[in-house]
Design an enzyme around this catalytic site. Structure first.
Site, PDB file in Angstrom:
ATOM      1  N   ASP A   4       0.792  -1.238   0.000  1.00 18.88           N
ATOM      2  CA  ASP A   4       0.000   0.000   0.000  1.00 18.88           C
ATOM      3  C   ASP A   4       0.823   1.285   0.000  1.00 18.88           C
ATOM      4  OD1 ASP A   4       0.746  -0.839   2.587  1.00 18.88           O
ATOM      5  OD2 ASP A   4      -0.859   0.308   3.531  1.00 18.88           O
ATOM      6  N   GLU A  24      -0.637  -2.079   5.148  1.00 19.37           N
ATOM      7  CA  GLU A  24       0.243  -1.952   6.321  1.00 19.37           C
ATOM      8  C   GLU A  24       0.025  -0.631   7.023  1.00 19.37           C
ATOM      9  OE1 GLU A  24       3.080  -0.953   9.021  1.00 19.37           O
ATOM     10  OE2 GLU A  24       3.106   0.113   7.127  1.00 19.37           O
TER      11      GLU A  24
END
Ligand code: NI
Length: 378
Positions: A74, A132
């Site tokens: 991400d 994350e």
């Protein structure tokens, strides 16, 4: 197959991902890109534990241990200002933490290990994990999906812009902090500012609480252990002549040891309870645990340090949190750092953050060799 043979592709993949960042839990195109690259390799079994994550299983030619290796997919809600030619094409979204590099490095590692499949004992699971950056994080979902059942060890790494390219750090014990948040409401009784005896002043109680919370750090934590208690929000009151009904405080707590984390949480509530009682006020205390501290396994860390060899440097642990800590419940784990910057580099989560791409070969080599050594091949 050597690292140099996969490096041009790894750089190209990283640049593609960098130009097309996606936010946490929305990594659909990123996951599809990863799947497409893995589909090009022989002998991998792919699965999607969640809509935006990919796990690829490489089963060797004979029995042996199972190693999981993790990359995160991400990006962050930041408008990029790095000026690189492959800068983000998505307004307000940027790979400003190096996760594009992590993904590219793990794809390259999968290709290198896949090329040696027949000679590998055991199994490697390549975990391309979503989200994350946004608690409760993607790692806990991967764990709950069962995708890591039966794994004997978990390895992950993070590119670091505050470390010189060519260096690697693998810390014994804790390497990232537990990052928790709290919210405290102090409940008084409103009234006229000229008649304090008829009211219960939550502002006075809040002020005392903020001061006394620092005594939890100064007077209750062991001096050689790290703990941060930061009150970062305070709000209450509407006019100069009115004592308000309530005041709200909020902030964050960072610790490395689980024991000190729980001790701090309990001490904070005790202090707030005592201070508010002394002022005839009441309180509500809400404490939300974020990511736990990543605590490295000694023998796995020793292996990574040995693999790093002359590249190994020391560094302090991070006060930032990492959801890699969720994997500690699965198996012994090691999270190591790979230098990707150095003097003058912008920090992570900055609009001008960049990764020195020379770091990618170091990360690929360290991941690949760690896997081979763990499986007993080298
Ligand atoms: Ni990160």
């Amino acid at each position: 197959m050597e690292v140099a043979e996969v490096l041009p592709d790894a750089i190209a993949w990283r640049r593609h991902l960098h130009a097309h960042p996606e936010l946490s839990f929305q990594e659909h195109q990123t996951a599809a890109f990863v799947r497409d690259r893995l589909d090009e390799l022989d002998g991998l079994a792919l699965s999607s534990p969640t809509p935006t994550s990919v796990v690829a299983t490489l089963s060797g030619g004979r029995p042996g241990p199972t190693l999981a290796m993790r990359a995160d997919l991400d990006a962050l809600p930041i408008q990029e200002e790095s000026g690189v030619e492959f800068a983000s094409q998505v307004g307000g979204v940027m790979h400003a933490c190096g996760h594009d590099g992590h993904t590219a490095m793990l794809l390259a590692t999968a290709r290198l290990l896949g090329a040696r499949r027949q000679e590998l004992p055991g199994e490697v699971r390549f975990v391309f994990q979503h989200a994350e950056e946004l608690p409760p994080g993607g790692a806990i979902e991967i764990v709950r999906s069962g995708a890591l059942d039966g794994v004997d060890a978990v390895v992950g790494c993070h590119l670091m812009s505050d470390m010189a390219v060519g260096t690697v750090a693998a810390l014994d014990d804790a390497c990232t902090a537990a990052a928790d948040v709290f919210s405290i409401r102090i409940l008084g009784r409103g009234g006229h500012a000229a008649f304090p005896q008829l009211a219960v002043d939550p502002i006075a109680a809040a002020a005392q609480s903020v001061s006394s919370l620092q005594h939890v750090v100064a007077r209750e934590a062991p001096p050689l252990e790290s703990v941060v208690v930061s009150v970062t929000r305070i709000s209450g009151g509407t006019a100069d002549n009115i004592i308000p009904e309530s005041v709200e405080l909020g902030g964050t707590v960072r610790t490395y040891s689980e024991e000190l984390r729980q001790q701090t949480r309990e001490a904070m509530e005790r202090v707030v309870a005592g201070v508010t009682t002394a002022h005839r006020a009441a309180y509500e205390f809400e404490y939300v645990e974020g990511y736990s501290s990543v605590v490295n396994d000694p023998s796995l860390t020793a292996l990574v340090r040995d693999v790093a060899g002359a590249r190994l440097v020391d560094r302090p642990p991070l006060m930032a949190g990492e959801d890699f800590s969720a994997y500690l419940s699965v198996a012994p784990a090691c999270f190591f750092f790979v230098g990707a910057g150095g003097d003058g580099a912008f920090p992570h989560h900055h609009p001008r953050f960049t990764v020195d791409e020379d770091a990618l070969s170091v990360g690929i080599e360290t991941l690949t060799t760690t896997a081979l050594r763990f499986l007993g091949v080298q």
